[in-house]
Design an enzyme around this catalytic site. Structure first.
Site, mmCIF file in Angstrom:
data_model
loop_
_atom_site.group_PDB
_atom_site.id
_atom_site.type_symbol
_atom_site.label_atom_id
_atom_site.label_comp_id
_atom_site.label_asym_id
_atom_site.label_seq_id
_atom_site.Cartn_x
_atom_site.Cartn_y
_atom_site.Cartn_z
ATOM 1 C CE LYS A 1 0.238 -13.323 15.372
ATOM 2 N NZ LYS A 1 1.547 -12.875 16.047
ATOM 3 C CB SER B 1 0.606 -9.571 19.053
ATOM 4 O OG SER B 1 1.502 -10.481 17.762
#
Length: 368
Positions: free
Chosen positions: A165, A234
């Site tokens: 992330k 992401s």
């Protein structure tokens, strides 16, 4: 290092704030809250800069887990790695995957071979002007190696999926860099998501020896021949550092799960999905006692505008983001092969597999 037992639990959600399934499993004793190491989720937002379902889901989980752990919600977020991927287009179904890890005295009798292991690490916070550039590549590579060590994995060949992330730029963050006399890689918040994902993926490739360490600023979103075969990144607005989760197989793990992967060459590469399934004993002729737990994949619209010689329009649609098109297409393909839409498909695969393709990893439960 001592033996570890890694658990994997896929839980359906009725919305980004739904924690009832997880709380029920904790109440029943199926999951011990203190053993939770990471939670990966698919939420039904747009997956873009303003997809606040990701932050909402993390906040709901942290609030629910805080009393279970005797911590504040903020402390829970520091202890557990949360990676929420927005966008459940098409047949994709919102859900979370909970990973637990516990140390054990000895493996179960008859256990053999390498089993699923998980490790976590994170970088320090980046300055806005560092996103999408060499600094993010270098620091991500260091964090990947730290996560491998945490997982008890020494051989890069045993790493099958690296979930990251990473941050993105906002107008305030761009302004802060400008005030210091620095420039950011882009002033577009949406474009910054791709730069951050791409630099993070290249960091994985450097850490695992897939690429040399001389990858730099000019390679990000330009050299699409440079990529990692196991990276999944992401980007989100809710953080300024990279959270790194390494999934692989380790001899120090006594888990009842294993993980394998393959690489999709393009968005319609069904044989690669079958190969990933076969690598964990599933597929057309599954081994007895094997159960599919989840599939994790990346999806993107091929940057050259075509798939196997035929033009696609995903990059030319001004109504719907190309990442949403790609998630729906790849999600439908994998769901058709796997027989379930409750799979983790993340859009934006810059430097994550070959251009237009991406890695696909499968976790299966084995009978002892």
């Amino acid at each position: 290092m001592p033996a570890t037992s890694v658990g994997v639990f896929k839980i359906a959600t009725r919305g980004p704030g739904d924690v009832s399934g997880l709380m029920a499993m904790i109440a029943s004793g199926a999951i011990e809250a203190k053993s939770i190491l990471a939670i990966l989720g698919k939420t039904e937002g747009n997956g873009g800069v303003n997809d606040f379902t990701r932050e909402y889901a993390v906040a709901a989980l942290c609030t629910a887990l805080a009393p279970q752990l005797g911590l504040s919600a903020h402390e829970v977020e520091q202890r557990i790695a949360f990676v929420m991927s927005g966008g459940t287009e098409g047949v994709l179904s919102p859900h979370i995957t909970v990973f637990t890890r516990q140390e054990i005295d000895r493996p179960a009798a008859g256990l053999s071979g390498k089993r699923l292991s998980i490790g976590m690490a994170h970088t320090s916070d980046f300055l806005p002007e560092e996103l999408g550039r060499a600094a993010q590549i270098t620091e991500t590579a260091k964090a990947v190696k730290a996560a491998m060590a945490d997982a008890g994995i020494s051989d890069p060949a045993d790493v099958h999926f690296v979930q990251i992330k990473c941050p993105l730029l906002t107008s305030d963050r761009v302004a802060a860099a400008t005030a210091r006399g620095n420039t950011t890689v882009t002033t577009s918040a949406y474009s910054s998501m791709a730069y951050s994902r791409g630099a993070s993926a290249l960091g994985v490739a450097v850490a695992l020896g897939e690429l040399a360490s001389d990858v730099g600023d000019d390679d990000v979103l330009r050299r699409y021949d440079l990529f990692s075969k196991v990276a999944s990144t992401s980007s989100g607005i809710e953080l300024m550092h990279n959270v790194v989760i390494v999934l692989g197989n380790s001899a120090s793990s006594a888990s009842e799960f294993v993980i394998g992967h393959a690489v999709m060459d393009d968005a319609i590469d069904a044989p690669a999905v079958m190969t990933a399934l076969q690598n964990v004993g599933l597929g057309a002729n599954p081994q007895p006692g094997r159960e599919l737990i989840n599939i994790f994949a990346k999806a993107e619209a091929s940057p050259d505008g075509s798939v196997r010689g035929f033009r696609h329009t995903m990059l030319e649609d001004t109504d719907i983001s190309s990442t949403r098109h790609a998630r729906a297409a790849v999600g439908g393909l994998i769901a058709g092969v796997a027989g379930t839409g409750a799979i983790y498909v993340s859009g934006g695969a810059e430097h994550q597999g070959p251009a237009g393709g991406g890695p696909v990893a499968v976790i299966a439960r084995l009978a002892y």
